[in-house]
Scaffold this motif. Structure first.
Motif, PDB file in Angstrom:
ATOM      1  N   GLU A   3       1.021  -1.227   0.088  1.00 10.62           N
ATOM      2  CA  GLU A   3       0.009  -0.041  -0.249  1.00 10.62           C
ATOM      3  C   GLU A   3       0.771   1.288  -0.042  1.00 10.62           C
ATOM      4  O   GLU A   3       0.537   2.311  -0.630  1.00 10.62           O
ATOM      5  CB  GLU A   3      -1.039  -0.172   1.176  1.00 10.62           C
ATOM      6  CG  GLU A   3      -2.231  -0.709   1.168  1.00 10.62           C
ATOM      7  CD  GLU A   3      -3.113  -0.390  -0.378  1.00 10.62           C
ATOM      8  OE1 GLU A   3      -3.265   0.615  -0.421  1.00 10.62           O
ATOM      9  OE2 GLU A   3      -3.273  -1.113  -0.962  1.00 10.62           O
ATOM     10  N   ALA A   4       1.840   1.371   0.696  1.00  8.33           N
ATOM     11  CA  ALA A   4       2.944   2.451   0.714  1.00  8.33           C
ATOM     12  C   ALA A   4       3.456   2.438  -0.649  1.00  8.33           C
ATOM     13  O   ALA A   4       3.775   3.677  -1.116  1.00  8.33           O
ATOM     14  CB  ALA A   4       4.029   2.189   1.906  1.00  8.33           C
ATOM     15  N   ARG A   5       3.920   1.387  -1.341  1.00  6.03           N
ATOM     16  CA  ARG A   5       4.507   1.544  -2.804  1.00  6.03           C
ATOM     17  C   ARG A   5       3.429   1.900  -3.701  1.00  6.03           C
ATOM     18  O   ARG A   5       3.819   3.025  -4.449  1.00  6.03           O
ATOM     19  CB  ARG A   5       5.183  -0.051  -3.014  1.00  6.03           C
ATOM     20  CG  ARG A   5       5.787  -0.007  -4.349  1.00  6.03           C
ATOM     21  CD  ARG A   5       6.351  -1.128  -4.745  1.00  6.03           C
ATOM     22  NE  ARG A   5       5.409  -2.222  -4.983  1.00  6.03           N
ATOM     23  CZ  ARG A   5       4.962  -3.304  -4.181  1.00  6.03           C
ATOM     24  NH1 ARG A   5       5.595  -3.667  -3.228  1.00  6.03           N
ATOM     25  NH2 ARG A   5       3.961  -4.086  -4.688  1.00  6.03           N
ATOM     26  N   LYS A   6       2.365   1.537  -3.665  1.00  4.40           N
ATOM     27  CA  LYS A   6       1.289   2.056  -4.454  1.00  4.40           C
ATOM     28  C   LYS A   6       0.875   3.620  -4.128  1.00  4.40           C
ATOM     29  O   LYS A   6       0.955   4.260  -5.196  1.00  4.40           O
ATOM     30  CB  LYS A   6      -0.009   1.385  -3.973  1.00  4.40           C
ATOM     31  CG  LYS A   6      -1.421   1.708  -4.938  1.00  4.40           C
ATOM     32  CD  LYS A   6      -2.654   1.083  -4.470  1.00  4.40           C
ATOM     33  CE  LYS A   6      -3.974   1.610  -5.205  1.00  4.40           C
ATOM     34  NZ  LYS A   6      -4.966   0.813  -4.623  1.00  4.40           N
ATOM     35  N   LYS A   7       1.086   3.911  -2.954  1.00  3.44           N
ATOM     36  CA  LYS A   7       0.922   5.487  -2.568  1.00  3.44           C
ATOM     37  C   LYS A   7       2.126   6.360  -3.209  1.00  3.44           C
ATOM     38  O   LYS A   7       1.720   7.349  -3.992  1.00  3.44           O
ATOM     39  CB  LYS A   7       0.586   5.556  -1.225  1.00  3.44           C
ATOM     40  CG  LYS A   7       0.606   7.035  -0.794  1.00  3.44           C
ATOM     41  CD  LYS A   7       0.213   7.141   0.761  1.00  3.44           C
ATOM     42  CE  LYS A   7       0.269   8.510   1.330  1.00  3.44           C
ATOM     43  NZ  LYS A   7      -0.935   9.150   0.872  1.00  3.44           N
ATOM     44  N   TRP A   8       3.209   5.750  -2.833  1.00  2.67           N
ATOM     45  CA  TRP A   8       4.211   6.620  -3.540  1.00  2.67           C
ATOM     46  C   TRP A   8       4.164   6.469  -5.013  1.00  2.67           C
ATOM     47  O   TRP A   8       4.568   7.516  -5.660  1.00  2.67           O
ATOM     48  CB  TRP A   8       5.601   5.769  -3.222  1.00  2.67           C
ATOM     49  CG  TRP A   8       6.961   6.294  -3.808  1.00  2.67           C
ATOM     50  CD1 TRP A   8       7.699   7.354  -3.172  1.00  2.67           C
ATOM     51  CD2 TRP A   8       7.826   5.568  -4.728  1.00  2.67           C
ATOM     52  NE1 TRP A   8       8.522   7.493  -4.064  1.00  2.67           N
ATOM     53  CE2 TRP A   8       8.928   6.557  -4.877  1.00  2.67           C
ATOM     54  CE3 TRP A   8       7.612   4.280  -5.443  1.00  2.67           C
ATOM     55  CZ2 TRP A   8       9.801   6.225  -5.866  1.00  2.67           C
ATOM     56  CZ3 TRP A   8       8.658   4.050  -6.219  1.00  2.67           C
ATOM     57  CH2 TRP A   8       9.922   4.953  -6.598  1.00  2.67           C
ATOM     58  N   HIS A  14       1.643   6.465  -6.918  1.00  5.11           N
ATOM     59  CA  HIS A  14       0.685   7.078  -7.695  1.00  5.11           C
ATOM     60  C   HIS A  14       1.006   8.737  -7.372  1.00  5.11           C
ATOM     61  O   HIS A  14       0.691   9.420  -8.150  1.00  5.11           O
ATOM     62  CB  HIS A  14      -0.703   6.840  -6.975  1.00  5.11           C
ATOM     63  CG  HIS A  14      -1.226   5.449  -7.487  1.00  5.11           C
ATOM     64  ND1 HIS A  14      -2.474   4.868  -7.083  1.00  5.11           N
ATOM     65  CD2 HIS A  14      -0.634   4.526  -8.458  1.00  5.11           C
ATOM     66  CE1 HIS A  14      -2.766   3.800  -7.824  1.00  5.11           C
ATOM     67  NE2 HIS A  14      -1.311   3.473  -8.534  1.00  5.11           N
ATOM     68  N   GLU A  15       1.254   9.132  -6.044  1.00  7.85           N
ATOM     69  CA  GLU A  15       1.198  10.273  -5.699  1.00  7.85           C
ATOM     70  C   GLU A  15       2.403  11.206  -5.813  1.00  7.85           C
ATOM     71  O   GLU A  15       2.576  12.167  -6.207  1.00  7.85           O
ATOM     72  CB  GLU A  15       0.834  10.522  -4.114  1.00  7.85           C
ATOM     73  CG  GLU A  15      -0.574  10.042  -3.836  1.00  7.85           C
ATOM     74  CD  GLU A  15      -0.919   9.898  -2.345  1.00  7.85           C
ATOM     75  OE1 GLU A  15      -0.196  10.503  -1.689  1.00  7.85           O
ATOM     76  OE2 GLU A  15      -2.060   9.631  -1.975  1.00  7.85           O
ATOM     77  N   GLU A  16       3.518  10.440  -5.916  1.00  4.97           N
ATOM     78  CA  GLU A  16       4.790  11.133  -6.241  1.00  4.97           C
ATOM     79  C   GLU A  16       5.431  10.651  -7.752  1.00  4.97           C
ATOM     80  O   GLU A  16       5.671  11.789  -8.300  1.00  4.97           O
ATOM     81  CB  GLU A  16       5.822  10.687  -5.136  1.00  4.97           C
ATOM     82  CG  GLU A  16       5.721  11.036  -3.643  1.00  4.97           C
ATOM     83  CD  GLU A  16       6.442  10.648  -2.565  1.00  4.97           C
ATOM     84  OE1 GLU A  16       7.775  11.013  -3.093  1.00  4.97           O
ATOM     85  OE2 GLU A  16       6.152  10.152  -1.708  1.00  4.97           O
ATOM     86  N   ARG A  59       3.869   9.474 -10.171  1.00  8.26           N
ATOM     87  CA  ARG A  59       2.720   9.710 -10.877  1.00  8.26           C
ATOM     88  C   ARG A  59       2.718   8.504 -12.047  1.00  8.26           C
ATOM     89  O   ARG A  59       2.654   8.647 -13.222  1.00  8.26           O
ATOM     90  CB  ARG A  59       2.609  11.055 -11.678  1.00  8.26           C
ATOM     91  CG  ARG A  59       2.514  12.016 -10.838  1.00  8.26           C
ATOM     92  CD  ARG A  59       1.315  11.956  -9.788  1.00  8.26           C
ATOM     93  NE  ARG A  59      -0.002  12.361 -10.725  1.00  8.26           N
ATOM     94  CZ  ARG A  59      -1.080  12.209 -10.423  1.00  8.26           C
ATOM     95  NH1 ARG A  59      -1.468  11.599  -9.189  1.00  8.26           N
ATOM     96  NH2 ARG A  59      -2.146  12.434 -11.222  1.00  8.26           N
TER      97      ARG A  59
END
Length: 299
Positions: free
Chosen positions: A243-248, A250-252, A254
């Motif tokens: 989940e942290a990898r996905k957030k990174w 997507h949000e950072e 892109r």
């Protein structure tokens, strides 16, 4: 036999030829619907995970032998999604031998076969055993997935009758667009020429991308595919939970990739990228990944 999609076709085959509680073998990491259709039909999911050997995925025949002893049916992905292997004839002969020994029904999903690279050779499993059931479609190779045009090849009359009964229950009917597209894809010489060009470009694209990862981002492990447009990337060195990898990403970064978790337990640290696009888009994606990875602490 017509089918309105490879996944529906596989689902109808499993429903027709097995009972609740029967064992169905898969080889993870593998296309998520393989997991979902087996558990959704209340069959027992038996996993014989692939092994990483010298930077390449291989079948674990000891695990396959163990799981086939408890199984009624084996779902083979050939060429394999997501790891990109084109199984050799020798490997497939071992699969056939094990299936015969344990009286297991062999079902081959060969939807990526037409996208085998020029340097490789795809062996259709039903060349090695007349009882193999094959499910495939021109949708990947010719970019017509929206037409839901696929097919099942089932030589055994009794099995075919049972599959037909399940298909009738689910109102599986072809459309004139689907039938016309299948015929055109497989009989038009222009389609053949286009496909030859496509597979050559895909192999060039895959080699380019893997070389860039090896040279510029060696912390992220990649596996050179032998077919199709998918690259399997191990982000384990990033030391981030899924989940942290996905957030990174997507949000950072892109970048929106396919997370590896749904492909099986061994895919938890992976992401799958579709490189069937222009070189400019790939270069931009790689630039973003490199820029944001530079500031990360790799393990």
């Amino acid at each position: 036999m017509f089918s309105n999609g490879v996944v529906p076709g596989l689902t109808h085959i499993v429903e027709a030829l097995t009972e609740e509680g029967d064992g169905v073998v898969i080889q993870s990491p593998v296309y998520p619907p393989f997991h979902e259709l087996v558990t959704g039909l209340k069959r027992e999911l038996l996993d014989a995970p692939l092994r990483q050997v010298d930077g390449r995925y291989e079948m674990d025949f000891d695990a396959l032998d163990t799981q086939m002893r408890k199984a009624k049916l084996f779902l083979l992905c050939s060429p394999h999604n997501p790891v990109g292997r084109v199984w050799t004839e020798s490997e497939l002969k071992q699969v056939v031998e094990l299936a015969r020994r344990h009286d297991v029904i062999l079902v081959a999903d060969e939807i990526h076969a037409d996208l085998t690279y020029p340097s490789q050779r795809h062996t259709a499993l039903n060349r090695l055993d007349d009882n193999v059931i094959t499910v495939s479609a021109p949708s990947k190779a010719f970019n017509i997935a929206g037409l839901f045009a696929s097919y099942i090849i089932c030589p055994d009359g009794a099995m075919r009758k049972r599959i037909t009964q399940v298909q009738n229950k689910h109102h599986v009917l072809p459309t004139p667009f689907a039938n016309t597209a299948i015929i055109a894809a497989y009989t038009d010489s222009r389609a053949e020429r286009w496909l030859d060009q496509l597979t050559a470009e895909l192999e060039e694209q895959a080699t380019y991308l893997v070389n860039r990862f090896n040279e510029e981002l060696p912390q992220l492990k990649t596996f050179l595919p032998e077919a199709s447009y998918l690259l399997w990337i191990d982000f384990a060195a990033l030391d981030l939970e899924p989940e942290a990898r996905k957030k990174w990403l997507h949000e950072e970064v892109r970048l929106f990739l396919s997370p590896g978790g749904p492909f099986g337990e061994s895919g938890q640290t992976f992401e799958r990228i579709n490189f069937g696009t222009s070189r400019a888009v790939l270069d931009e994606a790689f630039k973003r990944l490199t820029e944001h990875a530079d500031g990360k602490a790799f393990v």
